[in-house]
Enzyme design. Structure first.
Site, PDB file in Angstrom:
ATOM      1  N   GLU A 153      -6.082  -9.170   3.199  1.00  8.34           N
ATOM      2  CA  GLU A 153      -5.321  -8.492   4.251  1.00  8.34           C
ATOM      3  C   GLU A 153      -5.323  -9.412   5.460  1.00  8.34           C
ATOM      4  O   GLU A 153      -6.389  -9.721   6.017  1.00  8.34           O
ATOM      5  CB  GLU A 153      -5.925  -7.125   4.620  1.00  8.34           C
ATOM      6  CG  GLU A 153      -5.692  -6.073   3.555  1.00  8.34           C
ATOM      7  CD  GLU A 153      -6.112  -4.676   3.968  1.00  8.34           C
ATOM      8  OE1 GLU A 153      -6.025  -4.342   5.166  1.00  8.34           O
ATOM      9  OE2 GLU A 153      -6.546  -3.923   3.069  1.00  8.34           O
ATOM     10  N   GLU A 211       0.841  -1.202   0.000  1.00  7.23           N
ATOM     11  CA  GLU A 211       0.000   0.000   0.000  1.00  7.23           C
ATOM     12  C   GLU A 211       0.873   1.247   0.000  1.00  7.23           C
ATOM     13  O   GLU A 211       2.016   1.227   0.494  1.00  7.23           O
ATOM     14  CB  GLU A 211      -0.883  -0.019   1.259  1.00  7.23           C
ATOM     15  CG  GLU A 211      -1.800   1.188   1.369  1.00  7.23           C
ATOM     16  CD  GLU A 211      -2.924   1.003   2.386  1.00  7.23           C
ATOM     17  OE1 GLU A 211      -2.833   0.094   3.225  1.00  7.23           O
ATOM     18  OE2 GLU A 211      -3.900   1.770   2.317  1.00  7.23           O
ATOM     19  N   ASN A 254     -12.326  -1.123  -1.228  1.00  3.57           N
ATOM     20  CA  ASN A 254     -11.630  -1.676  -0.067  1.00  3.57           C
ATOM     21  C   ASN A 254     -12.390  -1.314   1.208  1.00  3.57           C
ATOM     22  O   ASN A 254     -12.716  -0.142   1.429  1.00  3.57           O
ATOM     23  CB  ASN A 254     -10.209  -1.089   0.028  1.00  3.57           C
ATOM     24  CG  ASN A 254      -9.517  -1.477   1.323  1.00  3.57           C
ATOM     25  OD1 ASN A 254      -9.063  -2.606   1.460  1.00  3.57           O
ATOM     26  ND2 ASN A 254      -9.447  -0.563   2.287  1.00  3.57           N
ATOM     27  N   GLU A 255     -12.661  -2.305   2.006  1.00  6.51           N
ATOM     28  CA  GLU A 255     -13.338  -2.074   3.293  1.00  6.51           C
ATOM     29  C   GLU A 255     -14.421  -0.997   3.146  1.00  6.51           C
ATOM     30  O   GLU A 255     -14.438   0.003   3.875  1.00  6.51           O
ATOM     31  CB  GLU A 255     -12.319  -1.722   4.397  1.00  6.51           C
ATOM     32  CG  GLU A 255     -11.339  -2.851   4.643  1.00  6.51           C
ATOM     33  CD  GLU A 255     -10.464  -2.708   5.876  1.00  6.51           C
ATOM     34  OE1 GLU A 255     -10.505  -1.672   6.559  1.00  6.51           O
ATOM     35  OE2 GLU A 255      -9.717  -3.669   6.170  1.00  6.51           O
ATOM     36  N   GLN A 285       2.058  -6.297   5.400  1.00  4.71           N
ATOM     37  CA  GLN A 285       2.249  -5.912   4.014  1.00  4.71           C
ATOM     38  C   GLN A 285       3.636  -6.349   3.546  1.00  4.71           C
ATOM     39  O   GLN A 285       4.318  -7.028   4.285  1.00  4.71           O
ATOM     40  CB  GLN A 285       2.069  -4.423   3.872  1.00  4.71           C
ATOM     41  CG  GLN A 285       0.654  -3.964   4.228  1.00  4.71           C
ATOM     42  CD  GLN A 285       0.340  -2.538   3.781  1.00  4.71           C
ATOM     43  OE1 GLN A 285       1.115  -1.901   3.091  1.00  4.71           O
ATOM     44  NE2 GLN A 285      -0.820  -2.034   4.195  1.00  4.71           N
ATOM     45  N   TYR A 313      -7.031  -9.245  10.781  1.00  5.15           N
ATOM     46  CA  TYR A 313      -5.699  -9.097  11.367  1.00  5.15           C
ATOM     47  C   TYR A 313      -5.646  -9.792  12.725  1.00  5.15           C
ATOM     48  O   TYR A 313      -6.661  -9.889  13.419  1.00  5.15           O
ATOM     49  CB  TYR A 313      -5.369  -7.609  11.561  1.00  5.15           C
ATOM     50  CG  TYR A 313      -5.056  -6.897  10.261  1.00  5.15           C
ATOM     51  CD1 TYR A 313      -3.770  -6.932   9.748  1.00  5.15           C
ATOM     52  CD2 TYR A 313      -6.036  -6.210   9.557  1.00  5.15           C
ATOM     53  CE1 TYR A 313      -3.451  -6.287   8.556  1.00  5.15           C
ATOM     54  CE2 TYR A 313      -5.732  -5.562   8.363  1.00  5.15           C
ATOM     55  CZ  TYR A 313      -4.442  -5.605   7.873  1.00  5.15           C
ATOM     56  OH  TYR A 313      -4.132  -4.974   6.695  1.00  5.15           O
TER      57      TYR A 313
HETATM   58  O1  AHR Z   1      -3.118  -2.547   6.016  1.00  7.92           O
HETATM   59  C1  AHR Z   1      -3.447  -1.367   6.642  1.00  7.92           C
HETATM   60  C2  AHR Z   1      -4.930  -1.024   6.526  1.00  7.92           C
HETATM   61  O2  AHR Z   1      -5.695  -1.973   7.199  1.00  7.92           O
HETATM   62  C3  AHR Z   1      -5.510  -1.016   5.146  1.00  7.92           C
HETATM   63  O3  AHR Z   1      -5.271   0.165   4.465  1.00  7.92           O
HETATM   64  C4  AHR Z   1      -6.974  -1.193   5.401  1.00  7.92           C
HETATM   65  O4  AHR Z   1      -7.639  -1.811   4.348  1.00  7.92           O
HETATM   66  C5  AHR Z   1      -6.999  -2.014   6.674  1.00  7.92           C
HETATM   67  O5  AHR Z   1      -7.886  -1.508   7.596  1.00  7.92           O
END
Ligand code: AHR
Length: 525
Positions: free
Chosen positions: A329, A49, A196-197, A378, A273
């Protein structure tokens, strides 16, 4: 009693001239006769990103930099990434994607506008790393682009034009502009992310609002190269869930079931995550204790349940599993390193993170029939990255080495494994002691990856394949002196994989797994 038993087994093993196995040896059986789904190589995808030093400094240094580069792209980083056979790279975001206007990043670099990266720290973005630079990077590392379009602050026309710029082979105005910028040949886009999201940073949309928008973008934002389309179509990935609730998945999949000729999607994204104490991330990425180690691994194992919940909904609307669940992600999200810009999401990467990566990859492999793509967050200098850079210096993280050790699993065929994993408990939190997956690689070798989560004790293992005796084996292990060992700029090789001993006798393997380790065994039969 246990001592006597062990002595007895040792004596018997000597008499039979077999290696003496500890009484608590774990037996692993790989069922070679029951091949499962292909482990799609795209599950080893990555995410780059425009965030902090993920691109600027990490990948892009500019052609005039004293850091060795090819057309502005760091050579050391490219060389390291080539070793991973990175199948796809997601760019430009993340939350950044829904603010990105592609025209800012094309043409002569000295004429590009300076903009503000309001997604990540309000820093000035020179736009020096734009579409053509990204495609150059992709070509240098030998990967496939996964481009996320802006459906938050952009328009359908803008996204359509971007695709025309990138993919049109016919001499349209935008294809000519691309050629004038030095790229006459159309690019090939493997994957297109539609937002995205969108339930959060992408515009806080309701599922219904998103579904309407998704259909329009899917209809009008296309690969403009008919030859490419016929040969290997660009796969469209819709925004999916970021929490275990299933309402979003329901809405998208229900719509998909009724899709017509005019629109389609091929994947549903999922973001999750490992944030051991919940938001905001608070765990240390270095200098942490056993509590954090155990909690981190325990939290990450929830990925399996999360996938199951979403898959149950997807199976309802798509029993043939046409739509991929794309975990684009994932990874550990710790507290920012002290003294760094918190918006840059800079963290260290320990053997705990490497173990966590192996557990997630193993989960994806077990879900290979539906999870055919994933992107760790990432790639460089951001969150659970492969690589950390500091000016001229570069280090490879323990997570990098897991990805390297798992390269033979790319496109391998999943094979079921049985084992009695045992357990390890600390402070009321219980982990499986071992985790393992097996596969038949594309070159015909059998593969066994075993993670020893136990932070303190080695585990003896014997392993065999049903119906086919092993003839030879080679093993590589990643472990570290302590649970929080990292590679640092001062000590870049503290955590690196090494060959490890594996005996083959009577068609079976025996090996000892170091505490807190990942071992990949390649078996010839
Ligand atoms: O990876 C960091 C961020 O986490 C990304 O930009 C977003 O999609 C997620 O919330």
């Amino acid at each position: 009693m246990q001592g006597k038993l062990q002595f007895g087994i040792g004596l018997l093993a000597t008499i039979l001239s077999l290696p003496a196995l500890a009484a608590d040896t774990v037996h692993i059986t790989i069922d070679a006769a029951k091949p499962g789904a292909q482990i799609n190589r795209n599950i080893f995808g990555q995410f780059a990103e425009n965030l902090g030093h993920g691109l600027y400094g990490g990948i892009w240094v500019g052609p005039d930099s004293s850091i060795p580069n090819t057309r502005g792209i760091r050579k050391d980083v490219v060389d390291a990434l080539r070793e991973l056979h990175v199948p796809n790279v997601r760019w430009p975001g993340g939350c950044f994607a829904d603010q990105y206007h592609w025209r800012d990043g094309i043409g002569p670099r000295d004429k590009r506008p300076a903009t503000v990266n309001s997604a990540w720290g309000d820093v000035i973005d020179t736009n020096a790393f734009g579409t053509d630079e990204f495609m150059d990077f992709i070509q240098q590392i030998g990967s496939t682009p996964y481009v996320s379009i802006n459906i938050g602050s952009g328009t359908v026309q803008e996204a359509h034009d971007w695709l025309e710029y990138m993919t049109a082979a016919a001499p349209t105005a935008l294809a000519k502009e691309r050629a004038a910028n030095g790229h006459p040949d159309p690019y090939k886009i493997g994957f297109l992310g539609i937002g995205n999201e969108s339930w959060d940073c992408g515009g806080a949309m309701t599922p219904d609002y998103y579904v309407s928008l998704m259909k329009v973008y899917s209809r009008f934002v296309a690969n403009m190269n008919p030859a490419q389309r016929a040969q290997d179509p660009m796969l469209k990935i819709a925004v999916g869930p970021g929490t275990p609730e299933t309402a979003w998945t329901e809405a998208v999949m229900q719509a998909w079931k009724k899709h017509t000729w005019s629109w389609d999607i091929n994947g549903l994204s999922l973001h999750w995550y490992t944030v051991p104490n919940g938001w905001p991330p608070s765990t240390n990425s270095e200098k942490f204790g056993l509590d954090d180690y155990v909690k981190g691994l325990h939290t990450t194992l929830f990925m399996d349940e999360f996938l199951r919940k979403q898959e149950a909904v997807m199976d309802k609307y798509d029993p043939a599993k046409k739509v991929t669940l794309t975990v684009d992600e994932w990874g550990a999200w710790h507290a920012p390193l002290p003294g760094t810009n918190p918006a840059f999401l800079i963290q260290q990467n320990s053997i705990r993170d490497a173990i966590l990566a192996s557990l997630n990859l193993n989960i994806f492999a077990r879900h290979a029939d539906r999870v055919r793509m994933a992107n760790i967050a990432q790639m460089v200098n951001v969150l659970q990255s492969m690589i950390l850079t500091d000016q001229q210096k570069m280090i490879l993280t323990p997570t990098y080495y897991v990805f390297k050790m798992y390269v033979p699993f790319q496109n391998a065929t999943f094979l079921p494994v049985t084992l009695d994993a045992g357990s390890y408990t600390h402070n009321g939190v219980t982990l499986p002691r071992l985790d393992a997956i097996a596969a038949k690689a594309v070159d015909g070798k059998f593969l066994l990856a075993i993670t020893n989560l136990d932070p303190e004790s080695a585990v003896d293992v014997d392993a065999g394949l049903t119906g086919t005796p092993a003839k030879a084996a080679h093993a590589e292990t990643l472990t570290a002196p302590a649970i929080d060992s990292v590679n640092s700029f001062a000590s870049p090789d503290s955590v690196v994989p090494k060959s490890s001993a594996v005996q083959v006798q009577g068609g079976k393997l025996s090996l000892q797994l170091a505490p807190r380790s990942i071992t990949v065994v390649s078996i010839e039969q």
